[in-house]
Design an enzyme around this catalytic site. Structure first.
Site, PDB file in Angstrom:
ATOM      1  N   GLY A  13      44.264 -22.535 -19.560  1.00  0.00           N
ATOM      2  CA  GLY A  13      43.396 -21.368 -19.793  1.00  0.00           C
ATOM      3  C   GLY A  13      43.889 -20.630 -21.020  1.00  0.00           C
ATOM      4  N   LEU A  14      43.318 -20.975 -22.175  1.00  0.00           N
ATOM      5  CA  LEU A  14      43.888 -20.488 -23.434  1.00  0.00           C
ATOM      6  C   LEU A  14      43.003 -19.458 -24.144  1.00  0.00           C
ATOM      7  CD1 LEU A  14      45.360 -23.892 -24.644  1.00  0.00           C
ATOM      8  CD2 LEU A  14      46.596 -21.963 -23.622  1.00  0.00           C
ATOM      9  N   ALA A  15      42.477 -18.497 -23.370  1.00  0.00           N
ATOM     10  CA  ALA A  15      41.932 -17.307 -24.027  1.00  0.00           C
ATOM     11  C   ALA A  15      43.160 -16.549 -24.560  1.00  0.00           C
ATOM     12  CB  ALA A  15      41.138 -16.471 -23.034  1.00  0.00           C
ATOM     13  N   MET A  17      44.992 -13.983 -23.713  1.00  0.00           N
ATOM     14  CA  MET A  17      46.096 -13.712 -22.780  1.00  0.00           C
ATOM     15  C   MET A  17      46.916 -14.980 -22.524  1.00  0.00           C
ATOM     16  SD  MET A  17      46.479 -10.580 -21.460  1.00  0.00           S
ATOM     17  CE  MET A  17      47.141 -10.682 -19.794  1.00  0.00           C
ATOM     18  N   THR A  38      38.174 -26.611 -23.486  1.00  0.00           N
ATOM     19  CA  THR A  38      37.674 -26.551 -24.864  1.00  0.00           C
ATOM     20  C   THR A  38      38.812 -26.899 -25.823  1.00  0.00           C
ATOM     21  OG1 THR A  38      36.424 -24.664 -24.043  1.00  0.00           O
ATOM     22  CG2 THR A  38      36.304 -25.092 -26.401  1.00  0.00           C
ATOM     23  N   ALA A  82      38.865 -14.545 -13.081  1.00  0.00           N
ATOM     24  CA  ALA A  82      39.001 -14.573 -11.628  1.00  0.00           C
ATOM     25  C   ALA A  82      37.728 -15.138 -10.995  1.00  0.00           C
ATOM     26  CB  ALA A  82      39.276 -13.170 -11.114  1.00  0.00           C
ATOM     27  N   SER A 134      50.465  -7.569 -16.106  1.00  0.00           N
ATOM     28  CA  SER A 134      49.965  -6.368 -16.773  1.00  0.00           C
ATOM     29  C   SER A 134      50.636  -6.172 -18.115  1.00  0.00           C
ATOM     30  CB  SER A 134      50.206  -5.120 -15.923  1.00  0.00           C
ATOM     31  OG  SER A 134      49.769  -3.988 -16.660  1.00  0.00           O
ATOM     32  N   LYS A 188      48.997  -5.643  -8.007  1.00  0.00           N
ATOM     33  CA  LYS A 188      48.393  -5.502  -9.336  1.00  0.00           C
ATOM     34  C   LYS A 188      47.114  -4.674  -9.250  1.00  0.00           C
ATOM     35  CE  LYS A 188      47.459  -5.872 -13.682  1.00  0.00           C
ATOM     36  NZ  LYS A 188      46.244  -6.507 -14.066  1.00  0.00           N
ATOM     37  N   HIS A 191      48.124  -1.131  -8.957  1.00  0.00           N
ATOM     38  CA  HIS A 191      48.610  -0.746 -10.288  1.00  0.00           C
ATOM     39  C   HIS A 191      47.417  -0.342 -11.159  1.00  0.00           C
ATOM     40  CE1 HIS A 191      48.964  -1.875 -14.538  1.00  0.00           C
ATOM     41  NE2 HIS A 191      50.236  -1.544 -14.485  1.00  0.00           N
ATOM     42  N   ASN A 192      46.362  -1.121 -11.125  1.00  0.00           N
ATOM     43  CA  ASN A 192      45.187  -0.805 -11.943  1.00  0.00           C
ATOM     44  C   ASN A 192      44.497   0.460 -11.452  1.00  0.00           C
ATOM     45  OD1 ASN A 192      45.857  -3.273 -13.056  1.00  0.00           O
ATOM     46  ND2 ASN A 192      43.766  -3.992 -13.190  1.00  0.00           N
ATOM     47  N   GLU A 195      46.369   3.201 -12.803  1.00  0.00           N
ATOM     48  CA  GLU A 195      46.042   3.254 -14.238  1.00  0.00           C
ATOM     49  C   GLU A 195      44.731   4.031 -14.459  1.00  0.00           C
ATOM     50  OE1 GLU A 195      46.297  -0.704 -16.081  1.00  0.00           O
ATOM     51  OE2 GLU A 195      44.395  -0.275 -17.070  1.00  0.00           O
ATOM     52  N   HIS A 465      33.487  14.417  22.004  1.00  0.00           N
ATOM     53  CA  HIS A 465      34.564  13.546  21.510  1.00  0.00           C
ATOM     54  C   HIS A 465      35.939  14.001  21.995  1.00  0.00           C
ATOM     55  CE1 HIS A 465      31.871  11.116  19.136  1.00  0.00           C
ATOM     56  NE2 HIS A 465      31.353  12.203  18.583  1.00  0.00           N
TER      57      HIS A 465
HETATM   58  C1  LIG Z   1      39.044 -22.878 -21.862  1.00  0.00           C
HETATM   59  O1  LIG Z   1      38.308 -22.128 -22.815  1.00  0.00           O
HETATM   60  C2  LIG Z   1      37.051 -21.680 -22.467  1.00  0.00           C
HETATM   61  C3  LIG Z   1      36.436 -20.945 -23.643  1.00  0.00           C
HETATM   62  O2  LIG Z   1      37.317 -19.999 -24.156  1.00  0.00           O
HETATM   63  C4  LIG Z   1      37.095 -20.892 -21.184  1.00  0.00           C
HETATM   64  O3  LIG Z   1      35.816 -20.439 -20.800  1.00  0.00           O
HETATM   65  C5  LIG Z   1      37.759 -21.731 -20.094  1.00  0.00           C
HETATM   66  O4  LIG Z   1      37.784 -21.010 -18.875  1.00  0.00           O
HETATM   67  C6  LIG Z   1      39.137 -22.127 -20.560  1.00  0.00           C
HETATM   68  N1  LIG Z   1      39.987 -22.677 -19.495  1.00  0.00           N
HETATM   69  C7  LIG Z   1      40.093 -23.931 -19.062  1.00  0.00           C
HETATM   70  C8  LIG Z   1      41.100 -24.172 -18.005  1.00  0.00           C
HETATM   71  O5  LIG Z   1      39.460 -24.831 -19.472  1.00  0.00           O
END
Ligand SMILES: *[C@@H]1O[C@H](CO)[C@@H](O)[C@H](O)[C@H]1NC(C)=O
Ligand SMILES: *[C@@H]1O[C@H](CO)[C@@H](O)[C@H](O)[C@H]1NC(C)=O
Length: 493
Positions: A13-15, A17, A38, A82, A134, A188, A191-192, A195, A465
């Site tokens: 998951g390489l957005a 973050m 992707t 999520a 966080s 978490k 925590h939010n 926040e 009551h």
């Molecule tokens: C990979 O990148 C896309 C586009 O940024 C994203 O929607 C997706 O959840 C990412 N994660 C994985 C595990 O493929």
């Protein structure tokens, strides 16, 4: 692949973050494998790894290659949106994982989803962690606060990695094993919620200083700078000071004045308030901050309401006597104290929510340790979290932060200023829902006798009551209307 070449850990998951956390881990000397469906995301991460110091990151384009590139027992962090994307990612990776391997979800997940996935993982011999992360994008890159919960062994397997990747404060890295099940996500979430409360309270301080005190953005920047050198020292106060300094590139003045007064949200604040209601824990400051976001969203309605009420005779501007001068210096000092006292009440609510959930679920949460891991990395990081840590160290079963002897003294010292600020806001027609809620929370909690006797009498009147008495044991019921009729008749005769 020979085993020496295998990565210590993986991240899918390489957005931004995910990229940042992967680079952070690699920078601490742990070779990391990264994966994203992707392919461009993988390339992007690899070129950043090269540019940011030839970091040990290996990129993979298939789930199988990715999983097989990690040393056993494998630990894979998932950082995707999520909900269903987490299930999809788990489904893509699990066929290649072996018993004893761990999945670590770093998203803002609803804790019950983590508990379901934990059971599903267990059934396949896999270990699972739901880990709150966080600190935003910058925290992920340079040291976040990490709140992992779930299988203890999964935590043990990555303890060294997390300890190095987390923010570092005077008493250690900002990570601890929070508890079993969905405890990490729940912590978490709260925590939010805290926040949300902090941000609302700061916004109200700004509103009072700007609207009633007439402070300019330059003066506000200086005030928040000054506050950030004292008991209010925190990330949010620091960035607030910065915000007042940023000019508007499309005209004169500062950008902050051009921003539409509508606050967005993603849901963790709402969950916090829902959980507070479920657990019968009062969290009025956090609820007020959520309500304020809802009301802020009604921009068009508010503009129309302002016109309607003006036409109905609402006086324009502030409702303060024009003759009364505002002493800026005194107001600034009062607002500082009001903000601090209001914050203590808000944290008390969040901590009590955590305790109630911990009791329900048997998580055995250590509130002092949670305050400690929030001291660095995360959005609510603040000097006074050390004091909260100490309060729970002094007394692990402290029923409320307000009654810790040190905080109690501080609340009492600050309450005159606090009342002046809330009173001024109400009189001026500014409305300070967070500060007012905190003050009402304080006044309700500290008073030994409340008007709840009357509410209970009403409940017994119309619903039988029953009620308890202050002077004898047992539960009682009274024929209120009959007796009242008789005594009315008696008076009339
Ligand atoms: C990979 O990148 C896309 C586009 O940024 C994203 O929607 C997706 O959840 C990412 N994660 C994985 C595990 O493929
Ligand atoms: C903890 O605080 C509660 C409430 O103030 C008090 O009753 C209790 O005695 C305290 N315990 C310790 C060990 O100080």
């Amino acid at each position: 692949m020979d085993s020496a070449a295998l990565s210590r850990i993986g991240l899918a998951g390489l957005a931004v973050m995910g990229q940042n956390l992967a680079l952070n881990i690699a920078e601490k000397g742990f070779p990391i494998s990264v994966y994203n469906r992707t392919a461009t995301k993988v390339d992007e991460t690899l070129s950043r790894a090269a540019a940011e110091g030839d970091l040990p990151v290996s990129g993979h384009r298939s789930p199988r290659d990715f999983v097989l590139s990690i040393r056993r027992p494998r630990s894979v962090i998932i950082l995707v949106k999520a909900g269903p994307p987490v299930d999809q990612t788990i489904a893509a990776l699990s066929p290649f994982l072996d018993p004893g391997d761990s999945i670590i979800d770093g998203g803002n997940e609803w804790y019950e989803h983590t508990e379901r996935r934990l059971r599903e993982a267990s059934a396949r011999g896999l270990l699972y962690l739901g880990m709150g992360v966080s600190g935003g994008e910058d925290g992920a890159r340079h040291g976040p606060s990490l709140m992992p919960g779930g299988h203890l062994q999964a935590y043990r397997n990555v303890e060294d990695v997390l300890a190095r990747a987390a923010a570092q404060v005077d008493d250690g890295p900002c990570v601890t094993f929070v508890g079993e099940g969905g405890a990490g996500n729940f912590v978490k979430m709260v925590h939010n919620g805290i926040e949300y409360g902090d941000m609302q309270l700061i916004a109200e301080a700004y509103d009072v200083l700007r609207s009633a005190g007439g402070l300019s953005n330059a003066e506000l920047a200086a005030v928040f700078d000054d506050w950030n050198r004292g008991e209010l020292e925190s990330f949010l106060v620091e960035i607030t000071s910065d915000i007042f300094r940023v000019p508007d590139e499309h005209g004169g003045g500062e950008l902050v004045d051009k921003i539409l007064d509508k606050t967005g949200m993603k849901g963790t604040g709402k969950w916090t308030v829902q959980q507070a209601a479920e657990l019968s824990v009062a969290a009025p400051t956090i609820a007020a901050s959520l309500d304020s976001r809802y009301l802020s969203a009604l921009k068009d309605e508010r503009v129309a309401a302002s016109d309607t009420l003006d036409s109905a005779g609402m006086p324009p501007g502030l409702l303060l006597p024009a003759a009364r001068p505002v002493d800026k210096k005194r107001l600034v000092d009062d607002v500082r104290q009001a903000l601090y006292a209001s914050k203590i009440c808000s944290y008390a609510q969040g901590m009590n929510l955590l305790r109630a959930k911990s009791d329900e679920k048997g998580w055995n949460l250590n509130l002092g340790e949670l305050a400690r891991i929030w001291k660095g990395g995360c959005i609510i990081r603040a000097r006074f979290l050390d004091r909260i840590k100490q309060a729970y160290e002094r007394n692990r079963s402290l029923p409320n932060l307000i009654v810790d002897p040190e905080f109690a003294r501080e609340m009492v010292q600050r309450q005159p200023a606090w009342r002046r600020v809330v009173g001024l806001a109400i009189e001026a027609g500014i409305g300070a829902p967070g500060m007012s809620a905190s003050l009402a929370y304080f006044d309700t909690y500290r008073r030994a006798r409340l008007p709840a006797n009357l509410v209970q009498a009403q409940r017994d009147y119309f619903g039988a009551h029953t009620y308890e008495r202050v002077d004898r044991p047992g539960s009682f019921h009274t024929e209120w209307s009959k007796i009242a009729r008789q005594s009315k008749a008696g008076v009339l005769n």
